[in-house]
Design a protein around this motif. Structure first.
Motif, PDB file in Angstrom:
ATOM      1  N   PRO A  19       0.834  -1.198   0.000  1.00  0.00           N
ATOM      2  CA  PRO A  19       0.000   0.000   0.000  1.00  0.00           C
ATOM      3  C   PRO A  19       0.874   1.256   0.000  1.00  0.00           C
ATOM      4  O   PRO A  19       1.921   1.270   0.655  1.00  0.00           O
ATOM      5  N   LYS A  23       0.152   2.319  -6.582  1.00  0.00           N
ATOM      6  CA  LYS A  23      -0.597   1.467  -7.507  1.00  0.00           C
ATOM      7  C   LYS A  23      -1.799   2.187  -8.110  1.00  0.00           C
ATOM      8  O   LYS A  23      -2.032   2.109  -9.317  1.00  0.00           O
ATOM      9  N   LYS A  44     -10.143   7.177  -9.010  1.00  0.00           N
ATOM     10  CA  LYS A  44     -10.283   7.375  -7.583  1.00  0.00           C
ATOM     11  C   LYS A  44     -11.631   8.006  -7.262  1.00  0.00           C
ATOM     12  O   LYS A  44     -12.342   7.572  -6.377  1.00  0.00           O
ATOM     13  N   ASN A 144       8.905   3.232  -8.623  1.00  0.00           N
ATOM     14  CA  ASN A 144       8.109   4.460  -8.693  1.00  0.00           C
ATOM     15  C   ASN A 144       8.689   5.570  -7.810  1.00  0.00           C
ATOM     16  O   ASN A 144       9.542   5.316  -6.964  1.00  0.00           O
ATOM     17  N   ASP A 147      10.942  10.779  -8.824  1.00  0.00           N
ATOM     18  CA  ASP A 147      10.984  12.249  -8.795  1.00  0.00           C
ATOM     19  C   ASP A 147      11.282  12.754  -7.394  1.00  0.00           C
ATOM     20  O   ASP A 147      11.517  13.937  -7.180  1.00  0.00           O
ATOM     21  N   SER A 246       7.918   7.755 -12.587  1.00  0.00           N
ATOM     22  CA  SER A 246       7.073   8.432 -11.623  1.00  0.00           C
ATOM     23  C   SER A 246       5.640   8.370 -12.134  1.00  0.00           C
ATOM     24  O   SER A 246       5.322   8.948 -13.172  1.00  0.00           O
ATOM     25  N   ALA A 247       4.826   7.644 -11.407  1.00  0.00           N
ATOM     26  CA  ALA A 247       3.421   7.527 -11.817  1.00  0.00           C
ATOM     27  C   ALA A 247       2.758   8.892 -11.721  1.00  0.00           C
ATOM     28  O   ALA A 247       2.025   9.304 -12.617  1.00  0.00           O
TER      29      ALA A 247
END
Ligand code: G4P
Length: 516
Positions: A19, A23, A44, A144, A147, A246-247
């Motif tokens: 978590p 994701k 979301k 991930n 940045d 970076s997502a």
């Protein structure tokens, strides 16, 4: 038009992560790339709107975790024009839901492991990874949040290699980190994408020479210091390609999705009692890996999720569930396009369809046209925590039984009905499942119950001749129960107890998993 067989254009995968690793953010960006949604944040936002309608999902909100799995389907064109269909199966990001997650992993052909550049691999993710290995599901690693200020990429690579006992192959490299982050260098194209307002700008190959010297040197070391990418080794599960990105800032996500399209395996054959069933078998076959009750509390529906293994499914088709023995017509199958339910007309191997039903379909069932195939490999896992369910209102026994049967089917809990006594036992692999159980009993079945400690510590499925079973039962009746399917279970007081009984009853097998 292209003559590519439909199955080879499917990529059915899951994202596994701890978590908070990102994701949800990555899922949004992948869907965006696929044109499935147009606004980041939509997944979301919709999720929250949906959650607000359902009581039991409050737990999700309170604890910030995702309890249910879902399926998202989106498409994207390859540079050569072929359309790739991606089926993304969401897995709960919490260790407590490992059983549900295990089952989801039986329905995918590959996985993406997301790790936080600063934190590395956390124990839960490691566990999920082990399940992937157990099932030979190949993994692409996405590091991930590059940045942000993080650890050295070398450190991350070595940790992945170490933890997973796999070769790692860096496919890209972060240019700077934190305050000095400038983008991601893709080794294959030699292009660097870097932040430029909201858009991506490629600096192109020429600019590599203009990289800060220490970054250029690092990138060279990385390319030289690790093995080269080898497709067969990746698909065999011996190697994981590693992408940095970076997502949040949408870096490295295009490279990742292209990697899935290019390298991730198309739908693979599935094990059955009579050997492997390949996607090109001239018959529709599939298996149920998940059942979700009450997805929409207004409608009391029950959706069975089927992974199509072979054949082209058409709406209205008659399929025979292995457990039922007679065909059912599948009139309103559901495909999940970015969490909207849509009626599907056709589906190909690798696709997931939701089949609304009233309890006829169960996890582990095979569905097929000819009723000859039986898929294997969907085990139940022995619970680690056992509790006695005590009703506050004893007249609700019938409702409780229905609820426990439903919820055990979903994999929220396992249920055991002892041979002696009227108090039912539930088993879980993690504490959180117990909270979910109590809250869903109340919200969906109007059953108030409390959970009390049970005098047992673990459970084992029993197998053996009738005589051996009877011999065992004569001495251990108070430790015997039946599971939801009526199969005999030994409720043990401790691990020691299991060992002791095993030794005394060599003609019986005590199994920690049960094939469904
Ligand atoms: P999860 O589904 O794996 O639990 O993670 P999620 O995507 O919700 O991301 C967890 C937090 O990490 C979020 O911040 C998210 O914005 C942030 N995050 C995800 N990817 C990146 C990235 O590439 N770089 C950086 N810097 N942050 C990233 P949050 O503050 O907890 O949530 P929110 O306020 O943004 O919703």
């Amino acid at each position: 038009m292209t003559s590519t067989p439909p199955a080879s254009t499917r990529r059915t995968f899951a994202i596994i992560s701890h978590p908070d690793a990102g994701k949800t953010t990555l899922t949004e960006k992948l869907l965006l790339q696929g044109g499935a949604i147009h606004l980041a944040g939509e997944v979301k936002a919709r999720g929250q709107a949906r959650r607000a309608r359902s009581d039991w999902m409050k737990i999700e909100q309170q604890r910030g975790i995702s309890v249910t799995s879902s399926v998202m389907t989106f498409e994207r064109a390859n540079p050569d024009g072929t359309i790739i269909t991606f089926n993304l199966l969401d897995t709960p990001g919490h260790e407590d839901f490992s059983e549900d997650t295990y089952r989801t992993l039986t329905a995918v052909d590959s996985a993406i492991m997301v790790i936080d550049a600063a934190k590395g691999i956390e124990p839960q993710t490691r566990k999920l990874f082990e399940v992937c290995r157990m099932r030979s599901v190949p993994i692409i690693t996405f590091v991930n949040k590059v940045d942000r200020e993080g650890r050295s990429p070398f450190e991350t690579l070595d940790e992945v290699a170490d933890a997973l006992a796999l070769d790692v192959v860096p496919m890209s490299w972060p240019v700077g980190m934190g305050g000095t982050f400038e983008g991601v260098l893709d080794f294959a194209s030699g292009e660097i994408s870097r932040p430029e307002g909201d858009s991506r700008e490629f600096l192109g190959k020429r600019e590599r020479a203009e990289l800060p010297p220490e970054v250029a040197q690092e990138a060279e070391l990385a390319q030289a210091g690790y093995p080269e990418f080898d497709l067969a080794a990746y698909r065999h599960g011996d190697l994981t390609p590693v992408y940095f990105g970076s997502a949040l800032k949408n870096f490295g996500v295009t490279e990742l999705i292209e990697a899935i399209a290019r390298y991730a395996p198309p739908p693979r054959p599935q094990p059955s009692e009579a050997g492997e069933i390949a996607p090109d078998r001239g018959e529709v076959t599939g298996f149920i890996f998940k059942v979700q009750a009450n997805m929409d509390p207004q409608h009391r529906d029950r959706i069975a999720f089927m992974r199509l293994v072979s054949g082209t499914f058409r709406r209205g088709m008659k399929l025979t569930p292995s457990a039922l023995g007679k065909p059912i017509a599948v009139h309103s199958p559901i495909l999940f396009f970015a969490q909207d339910r849509e009626i599907a007309d056709t589906a190909e191997p690798g696709d997931i369809i939701g089949i609304p039903n009233h309890g006829t379909l169960r996890v582990g069932d095979t569905l097929s046209e000819k009723n000859e195939v039986r898929f294997t490999g969907l085990p139940n896992f022995a619970p680690e925590i056992l509790r006695r369910v005590v009703l506050k209102d004893p007249t609700k026994t019938k409702q409780l039984r229905k609820a426990l049967d439903d919820l055990s089917e979903e994999g929220v809990i396992q249920v055991f009905y002892p041979e002696i006594g009227a108090q039912w036992i539930v088993g879980v692999v993690g504490q959180l499942q117990l909270d979910v159980l109590v809250s869903r009993l109340e919200a969906e079945y109007k059953v108030a119950a409390v959970l009390e400690p049970a005098p047992f510590d673990t459970a084992r499925w029993l197998k053996g001749s009738d005589a051996a079973m009877k011999g065992f039962a004569d001495f251990n009746k108070s430790s015997l129960a039946k599971d939801r399917d009526g199969d005999p279970v030994f409720l043990a007081k401790s691990a020691w107890d299991v060992g002791y009984q095993q030794e005394r009853n060599p003609e019986l097998t005590f199994s920690a998993t049960k094939e469904r």
